[in-house]
Motif scaffolding. Structure first.
Motif, short mmCIF file in Angstrom:
data_model
loop_
_atom_site.label_atom_id
_atom_site.label_comp_id
_atom_site.label_asym_id
_atom_site.label_seq_id
_atom_site.Cartn_x
_atom_site.Cartn_y
_atom_site.Cartn_z
N THR A 82 0.81 -1.21 0.00
CA THR A 82 0.00 0.00 0.00
C THR A 82 0.85 1.27 0.00
N SER A 83 2.14 1.12 0.34
CA SER A 83 3.00 2.31 0.36
C SER A 83 4.44 1.91 0.04
N GLY A 84 5.26 2.91 -0.23
CA GLY A 84 6.68 2.68 -0.44
C GLY A 84 7.34 2.15 0.81
N THR A 85 6.93 2.63 1.96
CA THR A 85 7.49 2.17 3.23
C THR A 85 7.32 0.66 3.38
N GLU A 86 6.12 0.19 3.08
CA GLU A 86 5.89 -1.26 3.20
C GLU A 86 6.72 -2.04 2.19
N ALA A 87 6.90 -1.46 1.01
CA ALA A 87 7.67 -2.15 -0.04
C ALA A 87 9.12 -2.35 0.42
N THR A 88 9.74 -1.31 0.93
CA THR A 88 11.15 -1.43 1.33
C THR A 88 11.27 -2.32 2.57
N MET A 89 10.35 -2.17 3.51
CA MET A 89 10.37 -2.99 4.73
C MET A 89 10.28 -4.47 4.37
N CYS A 93 19.88 8.79 2.17
CA CYS A 93 18.87 8.07 1.38
C CYS A 93 17.67 7.78 2.28
N TYR A 94 16.49 8.03 1.78
CA TYR A 94 15.26 7.76 2.54
C TYR A 94 14.56 6.57 1.93
N HIS A 95 14.11 5.68 2.80
CA HIS A 95 13.42 4.48 2.31
C HIS A 95 12.11 4.27 3.06
N GLY A 96 11.48 5.33 3.52
CA GLY A 96 10.26 5.18 4.30
C GLY A 96 10.59 5.11 5.78
N HIS A 97 9.56 4.87 6.60
CA HIS A 97 9.75 5.06 8.03
C HIS A 97 9.68 3.76 8.85
N LEU A 112 19.68 1.13 -1.60
CA LEU A 112 19.95 2.53 -1.91
C LEU A 112 18.93 3.07 -2.90
N GLU A 113 18.80 4.38 -2.89
CA GLU A 113 18.12 5.04 -4.00
C GLU A 113 19.18 5.13 -5.09
N PRO A 114 19.00 4.47 -6.21
CA PRO A 114 20.06 4.49 -7.22
C PRO A 114 20.39 5.93 -7.67
N ALA A 128 17.12 11.18 -4.12
CA ALA A 128 16.30 12.38 -4.33
C ALA A 128 15.76 12.89 -3.00
N ASN A 129 16.30 12.36 -1.91
CA ASN A 129 15.82 12.76 -0.59
C ASN A 129 16.86 13.52 0.21
N MET A 130 17.93 13.94 -0.46
CA MET A 130 18.85 14.92 0.15
C MET A 130 19.03 16.01 -0.91
N PHE A 168 17.50 -1.89 -5.17
CA PHE A 168 17.31 -0.52 -5.64
C PHE A 168 15.95 -0.05 -5.15
N ASP A 169 15.95 1.02 -4.37
CA ASP A 169 14.69 1.64 -3.97
C ASP A 169 14.34 2.66 -5.05
N GLU A 170 13.44 2.24 -5.92
CA GLU A 170 13.04 3.10 -7.05
C GLU A 170 11.66 3.71 -6.82
N VAL A 171 11.35 3.97 -5.56
CA VAL A 171 10.05 4.57 -5.24
C VAL A 171 9.92 5.93 -5.94
N ILE A 172 11.01 6.69 -6.01
CA ILE A 172 10.96 7.94 -6.77
C ILE A 172 11.43 7.74 -8.21
N SER A 173 12.55 7.06 -8.40
CA SER A 173 13.15 6.98 -9.75
C SER A 173 12.38 6.06 -10.69
N GLY A 179 6.93 2.69 -5.82
CA GLY A 179 5.83 3.39 -5.14
C GLY A 179 5.43 4.56 -6.01
N LYS A 180 4.74 5.51 -5.46
CA LYS A 180 4.42 6.78 -6.14
C LYS A 180 3.78 6.58 -7.52
N ILE A 181 4.56 6.67 -8.63
CA ILE A 181 3.95 6.65 -9.97
C ILE A 181 3.17 5.36 -10.21
C1 LIG Z 1 12.99 6.62 -2.18
C2 LIG Z 1 11.81 6.45 -1.29
N1 LIG Z 1 11.58 5.25 -0.73
C3 LIG Z 1 10.51 5.02 0.06
C4 LIG Z 1 9.63 6.02 0.38
C5 LIG Z 1 8.45 5.76 1.24
O1 LIG Z 1 7.30 5.76 0.50
P1 LIG Z 1 5.88 6.09 1.18
O2 LIG Z 1 5.93 7.53 1.59
O3 LIG Z 1 4.89 5.77 0.10
O4 LIG Z 1 5.75 5.18 2.34
C6 LIG Z 1 9.84 7.29 -0.18
C7 LIG Z 1 8.93 8.41 0.13
O5 LIG Z 1 9.12 9.53 -0.18
C8 LIG Z 1 10.95 7.51 -1.02
O6 LIG Z 1 11.21 8.72 -1.54
#
Ligand SMILES: Cc1ncc(COP(=O)(O)O)c(C=O)c1O
Length: 431
Positions: free
Chosen positions: A114-121, A142-146, A203-205, A208-210, A236-241, A264-266
């Motif tokens: 349902t979210s990028g956070t769940e995908a990376t977790m 690098c941000y990968h959700g919470h 990693l975010e390849p 985009a979070n710094m 590769f965390d491609e939630v943005i890319s 995630g996202k798109i």
């Molecule tokens: C690279 C990356 N991974 C994971 C996430 C987490 O995604 P979500 O906010 O949908 O949980 C984000 C959110 O901005 C992100 O930029």
């Protein structure tokens, strides 16, 4: 009093900080209250005071076709008539999964979340289970959700709010997350030599979070080689890319194939979806076929799935969309640089595809979190305020990227540039 101000006061009484995600509070740019949005269409946002803004936040990435594109809206309306959530499988999930497998080079099988956070977790859990190792490597900024494992030195949201990133996370969890500087391959080599217990590198390849950092291909190739050498999975965390830098994401653009990919996202076209996928052998460890648990009441819910599918299909069918977007963004960046030169404002702009970040710095390059930290917050904040006043919504933090969409037309860009002219004039007059 503006309606946004009133709403923020009201929200603060019942929602912590008045917002459901910290960056929305506009704290980092020293604004007393955020803008409350009423509606959006194409490149524009409309706030509760009926002010219109050209939007470069794009819901933090999903809106590559602009807000509420007709084809997605119509498809969603049709699906709403059929029902919004069944908790049982649907044909649409197969169609979206097929599309992801077709488009993303590393993905042979995919699970929706349902979210990028769940995908990376979930990808991290899978990597640990498959390798039977405990530790993970991530990179500073690098941000990968919470989720707990990933919320250590975790980029924009935390950098923006200046909050501790490890509050509430156990020492054990923190010890299992090794954080290394981005872009330094020797640091990874040393960590892998010293530690036999590393399950994966995430990693975010293209971080985009710094702010946006433009990765060197050799670095990604180096990580791939090291992972192969040490039996470590590369995520590769491609939630943005993903679907942003190209249809196949950063992995396609750079030609480096990870073991697992998170999306995630798109992929949800503005509705809540995430996904993780990779080689069949890895993905078949997921329950119920395998013994690694992943689930979700709303995972793959029909509304998000049809919005995502419609978005990806539109992107795929518009052959020159990515080229046009990149050309438009490059042109915008070129003109921003010219304005900066005219006012003698020191900037460095990182741009890739339809993403860019404008750093106020005298350096020629910004390649690491330390470089970003050294850029001028004061100038960024003044830029933000002038832009907002001029009706241009840029990210309320220097640690974020600007997102250009296919709905940004020439006249939007012209208005943006004339606002930038005023912003840079104000910056030059102050310094
Ligand atoms: C690279 C990356 N991974 C994971 C996430 C987490 O995604 P979500 O906010 O949908 O949980 C984000 C959110 O901005 C992100 O930029």
């Amino acid at each position: 009093m503006s309606r946004s101000k009133g709403l923020f006061e009201e929200a603060g009484r019942i929602i912590p900080g008045g917002v459901n995600s910290p960056v929305r509070a506009f704290q980092a740019v020293g604004k007393e209250y955020p803008v409350f949005i009423k509606s959006a269409k194409g490149s524009k946002l409309v706030d509760e005071d009926d002010r219109v803004y050209i939007d470069y936040i794009g819901s933090w990435g999903p809106m590559i076709l602009g807000h509420n594109p007709d084809q997605v809206l119509n498809r969603v309306k049709e699906q709403l008539d059929e029902g919004s959530s069944f908790g049982l499988p649907t044909k649409g999930e197969i169609e979206l999964a097929k599309k992801v497998v077709e488009l993303v080079p590393s993905v042979e099988k995919v699970r929706l979340t349902t979210s990028g956070t769940e995908a990376t977790m979930s990808a991290i859990r899978l990597a640990r289970a498959v390798t039977k190792r405990n530790k993970i490597i991530k990179f500073d900024g690098c941000y990968h959700g919470h989720s707990d494992s990933l919320l250590v030195k975790a980029g924009s949201g935390l950098l923006t709010s200046g909050h501790q990133d490890s509050n509430g996370i156990t020492e054990g969890t923190m010890k299992d997350t090794l954080v290394l500087p981005f872009g330094e391959i020797d640091a990874v080599k040393n960590a892998l030599q010293e530690n036999q217990d590393i399950a994966c590198i995430i990693l975010e390849p293209v971080p985009a979070n710094m702010g946006l950092i433009c990765t060197e291909k050799e670095y990604l190739v180096g990580l791939r080689d090291l992972c192969d050498q040490y039996g470590v999975l590369l995520i590769f965390d491609e939630v943005i890319s993903g679907f942003r830098l190209s249809l196949g994401g950063a992995q396609e653009r750079y030609g480096v194939i990870p073991d697992l990919t998170t999306l995630g996202k798109i992929i949800g076209g503005g509705f809540p979806v995430g996904a993780f996928g990779g080689k069949k052998e890895l993905m078949d460890h997921i329950a119920p076929v395998g013994d690694v648990y992943h689930a979700g009441t709303l995972s793959g819910n029909p509304i998000s799935v049809c919005a995502g599918l419609e978005t990806l299909t539109t992107l795929q069918e518009n052959h020159d969309l990515y080229q046009t977007l990149e050309k438009r963004t490059k042109n915008l960046v070129k003109k921003i640089k010219e304005i900066a030169k005219a006012y003698d404002v020191s900037i460095c702009i990182n741009q890739l595809g339809s993403l860019f970040t404008l750093f106020f710095t005298i350096s020629d390059s910004v390649t690491s979190l330390n470089d970003v930290l050294a850029t001028s917050t004061e100038n960024y904040n003044l830029y933000f305020h002038v832009m907002l006043e001029e009706g241009i919504m840029v990210p309320p933090s220097k640690f974020e990227a600007h997102f250009v969409s296919s709905a940004h037309m020439e006249e939007d860009l012209e208005l943006t540039l004339s606002a930038i002219d005023k912003a840079f004039k104000a910056i030059s007059e102050r310094s």
